[in-house]
Design an enzyme around this catalytic site. Structure first.
Site, PDB file in Angstrom:
ATOM      1  N   LYS A 116       0.774  -1.159  -0.042  1.00  0.00           N
ATOM      2  CA  LYS A 116      -0.055  -0.233   0.169  1.00  0.00           C
ATOM      3  C   LYS A 116       0.915   1.242  -0.060  1.00  0.00           C
ATOM      4  O   LYS A 116       0.452   2.434  -0.382  1.00  0.00           O
ATOM      5  CB  LYS A 116      -0.967  -0.014   1.333  1.00  0.00           C
ATOM      6  CG  LYS A 116      -2.078  -0.838   1.213  1.00  0.00           C
ATOM      7  CD  LYS A 116      -3.069  -0.783   2.139  1.00  0.00           C
ATOM      8  CE  LYS A 116      -3.992  -1.855   2.916  1.00  0.00           C
ATOM      9  NZ  LYS A 116      -4.970  -2.002   2.020  1.00  0.00           N
ATOM     10  N   GLU A 200      -2.638   7.002   8.011  1.00  0.00           N
ATOM     11  CA  GLU A 200      -3.686   8.042   7.406  1.00  0.00           C
ATOM     12  C   GLU A 200      -4.400   8.828   8.280  1.00  0.00           C
ATOM     13  O   GLU A 200      -4.959   8.304   9.393  1.00  0.00           O
ATOM     14  CB  GLU A 200      -4.576   7.055   6.481  1.00  0.00           C
ATOM     15  CG  GLU A 200      -3.885   6.502   5.158  1.00  0.00           C
ATOM     16  CD  GLU A 200      -4.792   5.867   4.490  1.00  0.00           C
ATOM     17  OE1 GLU A 200      -6.026   5.628   4.607  1.00  0.00           O
ATOM     18  OE2 GLU A 200      -4.043   5.073   3.235  1.00  0.00           O
ATOM     19  N   HIS A 235     -14.536  -3.436   8.202  1.00  0.00           N
ATOM     20  CA  HIS A 235     -14.010  -3.049   7.148  1.00  0.00           C
ATOM     21  C   HIS A 235     -13.936  -4.270   6.151  1.00  0.00           C
ATOM     22  O   HIS A 235     -13.056  -4.274   5.006  1.00  0.00           O
ATOM     23  CB  HIS A 235     -12.204  -2.760   7.377  1.00  0.00           C
ATOM     24  CG  HIS A 235     -12.312  -1.758   8.357  1.00  0.00           C
ATOM     25  ND1 HIS A 235     -12.608  -0.607   8.142  1.00  0.00           N
ATOM     26  CD2 HIS A 235     -11.801  -1.787   9.753  1.00  0.00           C
ATOM     27  CE1 HIS A 235     -12.378   0.186   9.134  1.00  0.00           C
ATOM     28  NE2 HIS A 235     -11.683  -0.694  10.016  1.00  0.00           N
ATOM     29  N   ARG A 292      -7.084  -7.604  -9.892  1.00  0.00           N
ATOM     30  CA  ARG A 292      -7.635  -8.941 -10.030  1.00  0.00           C
ATOM     31  C   ARG A 292      -9.072  -8.544 -10.532  1.00  0.00           C
ATOM     32  O   ARG A 292      -9.706  -7.429 -10.204  1.00  0.00           O
ATOM     33  CB  ARG A 292      -7.570  -9.882  -9.033  1.00  0.00           C
ATOM     34  CG  ARG A 292      -8.195  -9.189  -7.642  1.00  0.00           C
ATOM     35  CD  ARG A 292      -8.216 -10.017  -6.403  1.00  0.00           C
ATOM     36  NE  ARG A 292      -8.207  -9.390  -5.311  1.00  0.00           N
ATOM     37  CZ  ARG A 292      -9.130  -8.705  -4.635  1.00  0.00           C
ATOM     38  NH1 ARG A 292     -10.345  -8.681  -5.119  1.00  0.00           N
ATOM     39  NH2 ARG A 292      -9.052  -8.172  -3.452  1.00  0.00           N
TER      40      ARG A 292
END
Ligand code: ADP
Length: 673
Positions: A116, A200, A235, A292
């Site tokens: 990430k 973040e 999540h 994907r």
């Protein structure tokens, strides 16, 4: 185009890929593990190759065996589906070496998006907006904390290697930072063998909106609009829809362009998804790109009229994209609900067991079911407990939502707990109907969503409970009728549905239980038995009621008020699908308040493979109903086994620390008189 492909996956996605391959005249090879030797995907394919033992690490992740299977069967290409090897750059490399086409993006693109933090650096350069935050290499705690302090709390700690919501922690205050970082790192290390973190800004009411992109190997790229995946638990996505409600043409274009820029920045080829957080002010931020086909791709197929697996096969075989951006348009609205074997009331604990009963809603142009299981199959501990994806389409959101509500009410699974009632409650939640979506939706509306109780409201005692009682009575009457038809002594009182007593009108007392509540209903048949009428007494309420039960539909008249509901019976569990929610309950044996024996056995069975954490009760000592008797850990979560009534544990069959198999009896319980 290929003439034969191998699908390196299982379950619904494997079946889904086989379907398109068949339509295109491509022969298919499935692979399967021990646990999947009779699985649908293995039987649907033209050929199937056994690749190892049940755990995925010994089969679906054994890529040398998969390459060997492709060579042996002459498959020219491998479709990895999602999960397993789909984003594994080494596997992709092995396919290249073996001269087998990998139906997916090139190695470089998989690697670029594998972390990430590295992905964010690339996106920053490509001018794709990012959530404010720190994604540097220096992992010193003081540096991470300084970044958090600077952007202000709340912040979100995320595992750079993360996925599936693992290794993520919200931090709401400076004082919590250190502990949260340690916990996130621990979880990340456990799941990904890597504990690199990024920090973040935590957005408090964002939506998860993602863009489906497609690129070919000739420099063409399009997007196929967006999906809103804001309805999440822990999540993880639960219900997805397309298009995203409230999306303007300008925002769609801005997000679509950003997604294409993201894909082009890494020389992408094939199907990919660029995930964004959409903030309340209309700003959007890149989160990650999944290289994907996604689980939720069907909603995009329904609104675009395109078959994304066909696109994948065409692009992988070297063709150009089937169309240009200007050829694509949105038609109608689609929802996807993920049907899982899990227990929402118990923190969504995955369930394992046999699908004793499976009745799906009928499929047509509006309702599509992507599944990999049939009645009698087992949901095992080895794989994801998803049973199917229910996809509903119509001309607009309201109508598509109605389709979803009806389809959920018509979906019946017996043998293990599922999230169907929970999904039904979401689909009927007023805020969902108004499309007030954000990623905190489930938490925000938990009172309404986890509600499986008629509550204390007077109208419930006058309508929901009587309907529940009527359903049980009529269901029993039908069972006993069937029994009588097969019996020589048709008039034997032992064949009667209702409690039979010599020389007195038959009557019975039902005890209904849901969550931790129960209610007693006395039912006395009215003189004119033909109408299936009863006098029902609940507390000090008395009412006249009659009902008819036909297949899955119950119609009741209670004190002159006619009501109807869809119904379902799953083992000992009954469900009523009311206009605004689902109500599931079970029946207790009226005389003792105990569960029926089958249910009491289930109550003390290990819900899945796991470890005993502690014996809480002492064998031989009295316990009260609801007391925790024993705690076990399964799938990294603790699970309490409680007393179904007052009584005592006669014997524990396992000590703390012992491993148990799913379904094993954990203890013997004796209810008090
Ligand atoms: P994973 O790869 O583990 O699934 P993602 O980065 O895709 O993790 O994030 C999963 C979900 O977590 C998102 O859909 C969103 O609900 C939530 N989330 C992620 N980042 C943020 C953020 N900065 N602020 C608020 N919520 C976030």
């Amino acid at each position: 185009m290929f003439s034969k492909i191998l699908i390196a996956n299982r379950g619904e996605i494997s079946c889904r890929i086989i379907r398109t391959a068949k339509q295109l005249g491509i022969r298919t090879v499935a692979v399967y593990s021990d646990a999947d030797s009779h699985a649908l995907h293995a039987t649907l394919a033209d050929e199937a190759i056994h690749i190892g033992a049940s755990p995925a690490a010994d089969s679906y992740l054994q890529y040398e065996r998969i390459i060997e299977a492709a060579k042996k069967t002459g498959a020219q290409a491998i479709h990895p589906g999602y999960g397993f090897l789909s984003e594994n750059a080494s596997f992709r490399r092995r396919c290249d070496e073996a001269d087998i086409v990998f139906i997916g993006p090139p190695v470089g693109a998989i690697e670029a998006m594998g972390s990430k933090s590295a992905a964010k650096t690339i996106m920053e350069k490509a001018g794709v907006p990012l959530v404010p935050g720190y994604h540097g290499d220096d992992q010193d705690e003081a540096i991470l904390k300084a970044a958090a302090d600077k952007m202000g709390y709340p912040v979100l700690l995320k595992a750079a290697a993360g996925g599936g919501g693992k290794g993520m922690r919200q931090v709401w205050a400076e004082s919590e930072f250190s502990a949260a970082l340690a916990a996130a790192k621990r979880e990340s290390m456990k799941s990904f063998s890597d504990d690199k973190m990024l920090v973040e800004k935590y957005l408090t009411g964002p939506r998860h909106v993602e863009i489906q992109v497609f690129c070919d190997g000739h420099g063409n790229a399009v997007h196929l609009f967006e999906r809103d995946c804001s309805i999440q638990r822990r999540h993880q996505k639960v219900i997805e829809e397309a298009p995203a409600p409230g999306m303007t043409e300008d925002l769609r274009k801005a997000m679509g362009d950003a997604a294409i820029r993201a894909a082009q920045a890494i020389d992408y080829v094939g199907a990919g998804t660029v995930e964004f957080l959409l903030d309340t002010d209309g700003s959007f931020y890149f989160m990650e790109m999944n290289t994907r086909l996604q689980v939720e791709h069907p909603v995009t197929e329904m609104i675009s009229g395109q078959d994304l697996v066909e696109w994948q096969l065409r692009v992988a075989s070297g063709e150009t994209l089937p169309c240009e951006q200007s050829d694509l348009s949105i038609r109608g609205h689609a929802f996807e609900a993920r049907i899982y074997a899990e227990d929402p009331a118990n923190d969504f604990l995955p369930q394992t067991g046999t699908l004793n009963f499976l009745k799906e809603p009928g499929q047509d142009d509006h309702v599509r079911i992507d599944t990999g299981v049939i009645e009698g199959d087992t949901i095992s501990v080895y794989y994801d407990p998803m049973i199917s994806k229910l996809i509903c389409w119509d001309e607009n959101r309201d109508r598509a939502l109605k389709r979803l509500q009806n389809a959920l009410a018509a979906y019946s699974v017996g043998g293990l707990a599922t999230n169907i009632d929970f999904l039904y409650n979401i689909s009927h939640c007023a805020a969902f109907e108004r499309a007030e979506l954000d990623t905190g939706f489930i938490e925000k509306h938990s009172d309404e969503l986890f509600r499986n109780s008629p509550g204390q409201r007077a109208e419930d005692l006058q309508s929901v409970i009587p309907m529940a009682a009527l359903y049980v009575l009529l269901d029993q009457a039908q069972t006993s009728n069937t029994r009588r038809q097969h019996s020589k002594e048709a008039d034997s009182p032992w064949n009667s549905a209702f409690g039979w007593r010599a020389n007195s009108p038959a009557h019975c007392v039902l005890k209904l239980r849901w969550q931790d509540q129960e209610v007693t209903v006395a039912a006395e048949p009215l003189a004119d038995a033909k109408t299936q009428g009863f006098r029902l007494t609940i507390d000090d309420l008395s009412m006249e009621a009659s009902a008819t039960l036909e297949e899955r539909s119950l119609t009741a008249v209670i004190n002159g008020h006619r009501l109807s509901a869809s119904v379902g019976k799953h083992g000992d569990e009954y469900s009523l699908y009311l206009p605004d929610r689902a109500f599931s309950f079970s029946r207790l044996k009226a005389d003792t308040g105990e569960f029926d024996s089958a249910q009491s056995a289930d109550h003390f069975a290990a819900p899945m493979n796991g470890t005993i954490v502690a014996q809480i009760a002492t064998a031989g000592s009295d316990v009260k109903k609801g007391d925790v008797l024993l705690i076990m850990e399964a799938m990294k979560m603790e699970h309490s086994i409680t007393a179904p009534s007052d009584g005592k544990v006669v014997n524990f069959f396992f000590d703390a620390g012992e491993l148990v198999d799913g379904g094993a009896q954990l203890l013997e319980f004796e209810a008090s008189e």
